[in-house]
Write an enzyme that holds these catalytic residues in place. Structure first.
Site, PDB file in Angstrom:
ATOM      1  N   SER A  65       0.990  -1.184  -0.171  1.00  5.59           N
ATOM      2  CA  SER A  65       0.097  -0.054  -0.107  1.00  5.59           C
ATOM      3  C   SER A  65       0.769   1.180  -0.034  1.00  5.59           C
ATOM      4  O   SER A  65       0.544   2.214   0.494  1.00  5.59           O
ATOM      5  CB  SER A  65      -0.910   0.109   1.398  1.00  5.59           C
ATOM      6  OG  SER A  65      -0.034   0.095   2.357  1.00  5.59           O
TER       7      SER A  65
ATOM      8  N   TYR B 273      -4.009   0.005   4.250  1.00  4.91           N
ATOM      9  CA  TYR B 273      -4.852  -1.435   3.825  1.00  4.91           C
ATOM     10  C   TYR B 273      -5.462  -1.884   5.134  1.00  4.91           C
ATOM     11  O   TYR B 273      -6.207  -2.666   5.276  1.00  4.91           O
ATOM     12  CB  TYR B 273      -4.020  -2.313   3.245  1.00  4.91           C
ATOM     13  CG  TYR B 273      -3.388  -2.524   2.075  1.00  4.91           C
ATOM     14  CD1 TYR B 273      -4.048  -1.454   1.009  1.00  4.91           C
ATOM     15  CD2 TYR B 273      -2.854  -3.398   1.498  1.00  4.91           C
ATOM     16  CE1 TYR B 273      -3.859  -1.389  -0.215  1.00  4.91           C
ATOM     17  CE2 TYR B 273      -2.378  -3.477  -0.083  1.00  4.91           C
ATOM     18  CZ  TYR B 273      -2.853  -2.342  -0.630  1.00  4.91           C
ATOM     19  OH  TYR B 273      -2.344  -2.462  -2.006  1.00  4.91           O
ATOM     20  N   GLY B 274      -4.695  -1.374   6.484  1.00  8.74           N
ATOM     21  CA  GLY B 274      -4.827  -1.994   7.715  1.00  8.74           C
ATOM     22  C   GLY B 274      -6.182  -1.867   8.507  1.00  8.74           C
ATOM     23  O   GLY B 274      -6.688  -2.303   9.543  1.00  8.74           O
TER      24      GLY B 274
ATOM     25  N   CYS C 131       4.631  -4.946  10.205  1.00  4.82           N
ATOM     26  CA  CYS C 131       4.078  -4.346   9.181  1.00  4.82           C
ATOM     27  C   CYS C 131       5.178  -3.800   8.209  1.00  4.82           C
ATOM     28  O   CYS C 131       6.179  -3.461   8.977  1.00  4.82           O
ATOM     29  CB  CYS C 131       3.031  -3.176   9.513  1.00  4.82           C
ATOM     30  SG  CYS C 131       2.660  -1.765   8.302  1.00  4.82           S
ATOM     31  N   THR C 132       5.343  -3.856   7.001  1.00  7.59           N
ATOM     32  CA  THR C 132       6.486  -3.530   6.412  1.00  7.59           C
ATOM     33  C   THR C 132       6.806  -2.240   6.342  1.00  7.59           C
ATOM     34  O   THR C 132       7.960  -1.666   6.248  1.00  7.59           O
ATOM     35  CB  THR C 132       6.479  -4.113   4.824  1.00  7.59           C
ATOM     36  OG1 THR C 132       5.153  -3.712   4.350  1.00  7.59           O
ATOM     37  CG2 THR C 132       6.401  -5.493   4.766  1.00  7.59           C
TER      38      THR C 132
ATOM     39  N   THR D  67      -0.605  -7.199   5.943  1.00  9.75           N
ATOM     40  CA  THR D  67      -1.965  -6.905   5.759  1.00  9.75           C
ATOM     41  C   THR D  67      -2.693  -7.880   4.752  1.00  9.75           C
ATOM     42  O   THR D  67      -3.472  -8.705   4.994  1.00  9.75           O
ATOM     43  CB  THR D  67      -2.383  -5.800   5.837  1.00  9.75           C
ATOM     44  OG1 THR D  67      -1.854  -4.829   6.853  1.00  9.75           O
ATOM     45  CG2 THR D  67      -4.017  -5.473   6.136  1.00  9.75           C
TER      46      THR D  67
ATOM     47  N   CYS E 239       3.389  -7.143   1.947  1.00 10.77           N
ATOM     48  CA  CYS E 239       2.412  -6.435   2.999  1.00 10.77           C
ATOM     49  C   CYS E 239       2.011  -7.562   3.887  1.00 10.77           C
ATOM     50  O   CYS E 239       1.150  -8.490   3.301  1.00 10.77           O
ATOM     51  CB  CYS E 239       1.301  -5.741   2.143  1.00 10.77           C
ATOM     52  SG  CYS E 239      -0.036  -5.132   3.211  1.00 10.77           S
TER      53      CYS E 239
END
Ligand code: DGL
Length: 235
Positions: free
Chosen positions: A12, A43-44, A183-184, A76, A74
């Site tokens: 994202s 996105y989360g 989370c990246t 998520t 990602c």
């Protein structure tokens, strides 16, 4: 430059660059198309249906470009959608990114803090990772960091520090041994996280993802021997 030799990578926004960096180290001769979906960030905080629609559209784009493998850079999108994407696109090899909870558990850490988006934290995949890896003497704290990925995407330092301070001050007295960056995007605020929890080891799964991509390409005999180009596609 777009041919069967490309690897598709998406997130994202900028988060997946932390994975792309490791991919370039481990597989420098591959060509990459990085789909930077900033338009749909974050996105989360999206519903499962929204996430499936967004990720299906991106993989359809890669499918049309005949990529040989898709890296979901990602947590998520992986925890929420990878199973369905594999069903929808049976001809594509997928490699996903999941919080490195197993790595932290295998290290034997007693107190483990997992930071991720609200969607990742509430996913069945994280539930399974905990159930399958937690040992009797281990505490795993699952912490959703609402708004953090968006603040990192926007490079809003004040907001980043505000969110981290609200969250991490609650863990200062918990003797946290390791923090799993689930989370990246969070790889870009490692120093800030360490400022709050200086004794904790930060665990980032990006090298593991790059190695898994290499294994999959070796298995399917699809390794490239020349390349190293990165093409960015913005949403
Ligand atoms: N970087 C992504 C992850 O690893 C998504 C962050 C977001 O857009 O909320 O979960």
């Amino acid at each position: 430059m777009i041919n069967m030799n490309n690897i598709g990578v998406f997130d994202s926004g900028i988060g997946g660059f932390s994975i792309l960096e490791k991919l370039l180290e481990v597989l420098p001769d591959e060509n990459y198309i990085y789909y930077k979906d900033s338009k749909n960030c974050p996105y989360g905080s999206k519903s499962d249906e929204e996430l499936l629609k967004i990720t299906t559209d991106i993989v359809s784009y890669f499918d049309k470009k005949n990529v040989k493998l898709v890296v979901i850079a990602c947590n998520t999108a992986t925890t929420k959608c990878i199973r369905k994407l594999r069903e929808l696109f049976p001809n594509i090899i997928f490699v996903g990114t999941e919080p490195a909870i197993k790595v932290a558990c295998d290290r034997g850490d007693k107190n483990i803090l997992v930071l991720a988006t609200p969607a990742t934290i509430s996913s069945d995949s994280v539930d399974k990772l905990v159930k399958n890896n937690q040992k009797d003497d281990q505490n795993i704290f699952l912490q959703a960091c609402d708004g953090l990925a968006r603040a990192i995407e926007d490079k809003d330092d004040k907001l980043i520090n505000g969110i981290l301070s609200d969250i991490l001050n609650n863990y200062k007295d918990k003797n946290i041994d390791s923090v799993v960056l689930g989370c990246t995007h969070y790889s870009f605020v490692k120093d800030e996280i360490s400022n709050f929890l200086p004794g904790a080891e930060l665990i980032d799964g990006s090298l593991g993802v790059a190695r898994q991509v290499k294994r999959k390409l070796e298995e399917s005999n699809k390794l490239s021997s020349n390349g190293g180009f990165v093409q960015i596609k913005n949403s």
